[in-house]
Design an enzyme around this catalytic site. Sequence first.
Site, PDB file in Angstrom:
ATOM      1  N   ASP A 165       0.793  -1.058  -0.047  1.00  0.00           N
ATOM      2  CA  ASP A 165       0.067  -0.050   0.022  1.00  0.00           C
ATOM      3  C   ASP A 165       0.880   1.169  -0.125  1.00  0.00           C
ATOM      4  OD1 ASP A 165      -2.206   1.977   0.206  1.00  0.00           O
ATOM      5  OD2 ASP A 165      -3.285   0.397   1.264  1.00  0.00           O
ATOM      6  N   HIS A 195      10.304  -1.002 -12.129  1.00  0.00           N
ATOM      7  CA  HIS A 195      10.236  -2.381 -12.725  1.00  0.00           C
ATOM      8  C   HIS A 195       9.048  -2.967 -12.159  1.00  0.00           C
ATOM      9  CE1 HIS A 195      14.211  -1.854 -14.826  1.00  0.00           C
ATOM     10  NE2 HIS A 195      14.618  -1.432 -13.658  1.00  0.00           N
TER      11      HIS A 195
END
Length: 442
Positions: A217, A292
Amino acid sequence: MRLGILSVFGALLLPALVSAQLSGHVGPTTTRDAKRSKKVCNVLDYGGVASKTSDIGPPIASAFAACKTGGTVYIPPGDYGMSTWVSLNSGTGWALQLDGIIYRVGTDGGNMIVIDKGSDFEMYSSTSKGAIQAYGYVFHADQKYGARILRLDSVKDFSIHDIALVDAPAFHLVLDTCSNGELYNMIIRGGNEGGLDGIDIWGSNIHVHDVEVSNKDECVTVKSPASNMLIENIYCNWSGGCAMGSLGSGTDISNIIYRNIYTANSNQMYMLKSNGGSGTVKNCQFSNFIGHSNAYTLDLNAFWSSEKVQTGSGVQYSNITFDNWKGTCSDGTKRAPMNVICPADVPCTGITITDFEVWTESGSSVLWKCENAFGTGGCLDSGDVKTYSAVSTIKAAPSGYNIPKMADDLTSLPLTESIPIPPIPTTFFPGATPATTLLGTR
Ligand SMILES: *[C@@H]1O[C@H](CO)[C@@H](O)[C@H](O)[C@H]1NC(C)=O
Ligand SMILES: *[C@@H]1O[C@H](CO)[C@@H](O)[C@H](O)[C@H]1NC(C)=O
């Protein structure tokens, strides 16, 4: 002598000049040594017992009462249980030296430790090994949430550094309406689900740097109202990613810089999120982002559907620059790595996107989506057309996308078993050296 005085001034002034983003000095106004030489309130002298099944809460509260007008509350190396939460109010000129490890025992909600009001505060571990292990997995395995770990409310002139916050039953660290603060050399590692925010901040003049967050989160997120924040050298190592929001009515955010942000295996590299609402987000920069395997990348979404519609015709986003974004996203046609979506009634203005070189890990094209967003670069419209919607399909990999990964990106995080306390890393962005050496390695 005269030169000596000048160089002292030089040393004090330099950080302010380098970080023009901040509006003044950040951090405590007296040193750790000064606090320790004034008074040390060792929890072991206030009923504390170094045992994982003890309750360190009341001894911390008593030691704080004795040191709150100046001194250091000292938790020596060792293991301590905690079943009573503490609220430490209106301390001045004090420190919380956490050299031991606190293990959550109690099951109440709320916050394990609240620092409320006060000023000139420093929380740190002199060994860089101090930690709070909150065993959130016990709740998460039952699909429940529990306490948050640490909250600072209306605190001025403070720092927190050289500690680990691990496996919060809910949020890890919240800075509510704080000012002149510095967070650095920290690691936060939580479970792999939403609702376990890393660092949420609102207030003014705060410098966050050299921090790693894993939690699925919020990584380091700014909420409203906020101004003059510099957030740099952040490693979101399996996280939700950094964000601004969720924003609602009366949003008031300005002069925020994020730079050198490395994000892997996260929901997004950066999201500005609102749905309706009012007020402004202005004069912000997001520079040197590497990512990435993230779902979203650059996502300014004024119709963010996870937030219910707020009162107002939209938050006004203006003068916002995104510069030098590199790396790859998971799937560039499923979720456009450039997504700038603004309401027709409240278009985004003065948006700049430069050196955006993000490619995809699956497929052979990426989408750029813009709606009612004006400025230069990407799919932004440079004109003054009131309403537009544009989707570009980029079919060639940009030259700069292939950028190094951090050595050890996380590939999974547990939710139903205990998360080990990690050491504090010594790098948070490829090629960057932390501004301050870990206290434990000096
Ligand atoms: C735009 O924002 C930058 C900070 O990101 C600030 O330096 C600049 O003064 C702002 N420009 C205007 C016209 O307000
Ligand atoms: C990222 O997380 C992985 C898995 O826990 C860990 O091995 C690695 O050291 C972390 N990266 C850094 C730079 O701390």
